[in-house]
Each structure stands twice: as C-alpha cells, then as structure tokens.
Design a protein around this motif. Structure first.
Motif, PDB file in Angstrom:
ATOM      1  N   ALA A  16      27.982  28.735 -12.719  1.00 38.32           N
ATOM      2  CA  ALA A  16      28.838  28.118 -11.746  1.00 38.32           C
ATOM      3  C   ALA A  16      28.109  28.637 -10.477  1.00 38.32           C
ATOM      4  O   ALA A  16      27.979  28.081  -9.460  1.00 38.32           O
ATOM      5  CB  ALA A  16      30.558  28.833 -11.698  1.00 38.32           C
ATOM      6  N   ALA A  17      28.244  30.028 -10.668  1.00 37.54           N
ATOM      7  CA  ALA A  17      27.682  30.494  -9.604  1.00 37.54           C
ATOM      8  C   ALA A  17      26.025  30.171  -8.580  1.00 37.54           C
ATOM      9  O   ALA A  17      25.941  29.678  -7.258  1.00 37.54           O
ATOM     10  CB  ALA A  17      27.119  31.987  -8.718  1.00 37.54           C
ATOM     11  N   ILE A  18      25.247  29.957 -10.133  1.00 41.07           N
ATOM     12  CA  ILE A  18      23.994  29.115  -9.495  1.00 41.07           C
ATOM     13  C   ILE A  18      24.132  27.624  -8.525  1.00 41.07           C
ATOM     14  O   ILE A  18      23.452  27.302  -7.124  1.00 41.07           O
ATOM     15  CB  ILE A  18      22.819  29.284 -11.111  1.00 41.07           C
ATOM     16  N   ARG A  19      25.089  27.259  -9.544  1.00 39.55           N
ATOM     17  CA  ARG A  19      24.985  25.590  -9.352  1.00 39.55           C
ATOM     18  C   ARG A  19      25.535  25.543  -7.472  1.00 39.55           C
ATOM     19  O   ARG A  19      25.508  24.783  -6.468  1.00 39.55           O
ATOM     20  CB  ARG A  19      26.516  24.933  -9.850  1.00 39.55           C
ATOM     21  N   GLN A  49      24.269  24.949  -1.631  1.00 37.46           N
ATOM     22  CA  GLN A  49      24.625  25.145  -0.408  1.00 37.46           C
ATOM     23  C   GLN A  49      22.646  24.762   0.105  1.00 37.46           C
ATOM     24  O   GLN A  49      22.294  24.648   1.019  1.00 37.46           O
ATOM     25  CB  GLN A  49      24.112  26.843  -0.167  1.00 37.46           C
ATOM     26  N   GLY A  50      22.182  25.375  -0.973  1.00 34.82           N
ATOM     27  CA  GLY A  50      20.474  25.332  -0.557  1.00 34.82           C
ATOM     28  C   GLY A  50      20.426  24.002  -0.204  1.00 34.82           C
ATOM     29  O   GLY A  50      19.229  23.377   0.561  1.00 34.82           O
ATOM     30  N   ARG A  51      20.733  23.144  -0.968  1.00 33.64           N
ATOM     31  CA  ARG A  51      20.349  21.332  -1.091  1.00 33.64           C
ATOM     32  C   ARG A  51      20.249  21.309   0.324  1.00 33.64           C
ATOM     33  O   ARG A  51      19.957  20.127   1.526  1.00 33.64           O
ATOM     34  CB  ARG A  51      21.604  20.539  -1.503  1.00 33.64           C
ATOM     35  N   GLN A  52      22.238  21.748   1.071  1.00 32.71           N
ATOM     36  CA  GLN A  52      22.003  21.297   2.485  1.00 32.71           C
ATOM     37  C   GLN A  52      21.583  22.322   3.488  1.00 32.71           C
ATOM     38  O   GLN A  52      20.781  21.788   4.861  1.00 32.71           O
ATOM     39  CB  GLN A  52      23.773  21.936   2.943  1.00 32.71           C
ATOM     40  N   THR A  53      20.793  23.106   3.120  1.00 34.41           N
ATOM     41  CA  THR A  53      19.741  23.634   4.333  1.00 34.41           C
ATOM     42  C   THR A  53      18.204  22.746   4.220  1.00 34.41           C
ATOM     43  O   THR A  53      18.049  22.816   5.152  1.00 34.41           O
ATOM     44  CB  THR A  53      19.542  25.017   2.981  1.00 34.41           C
ATOM     45  N   MET A  54      18.467  22.287   2.808  1.00 36.01           N
ATOM     46  CA  MET A  54      17.057  21.577   2.746  1.00 36.01           C
ATOM     47  C   MET A  54      17.291  20.650   4.333  1.00 36.01           C
ATOM     48  O   MET A  54      15.713  20.262   4.270  1.00 36.01           O
ATOM     49  CB  MET A  54      16.859  21.033   1.207  1.00 36.01           C
TER      50      MET A  54
END
Length: 156
Positions: free
Chosen positions: A116-119, A124-129
């Motif tokens: 769940a933490a990885i997801r 969050q990484g998608r938003q940063t991308m």
C-alpha cells in the motif's frame, strides 16, 4: 528469432516511419531528437530507408531554405509501417504481461502494508511526472504534436 539489436532497429524504423507519416517536413535534426539518436545516426537510418524504397524525399518548393526536404512514405513504406506497428505492439504487450507477472510475484513477498505504501508513492510519483512532463523524453506522438505547435526539442 529476433535479437535485441534487431528489435532496437525495428523500433527506430517504426518511430521514424510513424513520425514521417504525420510530419513529412520534419528535419533530420528534429527527427533525431524525437527518436533519441544522433543527427548522424538519423542520416544513416534515413539513407537506409531511402535505399529500401520505404521513403522518398521531395524538395519544398515554398521553403525559405532550398535545402529542405519532405520525407514521404512510399506505398511500401506505408505497408512496412503497418507491419512494424504490429510487431511493436506484440513485443510491448508481451513485455507488459511479463512485467505484470514479475510485479505480482515480487509483490507477494511483501506485507500488504508495504504494498500500500508503494502504491501511494507511485501515485505521488505520477503527479510529479505530470508536473515534469515538458522534460520527459519525447514519444513519437508528443514529438509530432510539439513539432506542429512549434515547440523546440530538448538536446538529447
């Protein structure tokens, strides 16, 4: 059986034919940046595509620079593009399925809390991308859209 080198060559040919189909007026420099190879490498690939009869070039009659050409797909080039599109999709879909299976296998080794933490990190990484989109490498579709809008290409 295709080697990794053959697959890379096919991918480059596919990307170039796809870009030229939509944007025959792209320069060698813009094509090279969009595909992620050197301008010299692009010249070599375009020469090979010309020799195979997959593309032909025509001078722009209205261009300011009389050295500008349009790279036009021939009927053979259109057919090859369709064939390479099919091969590309088959290869990428197989890679995707293999990655999904590997992710599931490796994920089974972690507790649900960690997954769940990885997801969450991934989301969050998608938003940063998305925020960094202008700096991402160009896909053929993005390169074509950026070219048409007059956006300059980043140096590879």
């Amino acid at each position: 059986m295709s080697t990794q080198r053959d697959n890379l060559r096919e991918d480059v040919h596919f990307r170039i034919l796809r870009l030229l189909h939509d944007n025959p007026e792209m320069s060698q420099r813009d094509l090279a940046r969009a595909v992620g190879i050197s301008t010299g490498g692009m010249h070599y690939v375009l020469t090979a595509l010309l020799e195979k009869g997959l593309i032909k070039f025509r001078k722009f009659t209205s261009a300011k620079s009389k050295r500008r050409y349009a790279y036009v797909l021939t009927p053979s080039g259109i057919s090859e593009r369709a064939s390479l599109t099919r091969k590309f999709l088959l290869r990428k879909m197989a890679e995707y399925e293999a990655l999904k299976a590997e992710i599931a296998e490796v994920g089974a080794d972690l507790p649900e809390k960690d997954l769940a933490a990885i997801r969450s990190e991934l989301e969050q990484g998608r938003q940063t991308m998305c925020d960094a989109l202008p700096n991402l490498p160009k896909t053929p579709d993005r390169a074509a859209r950026d070219y048409e809008s007059g956006m300059s290409f980043p140096k590879p």
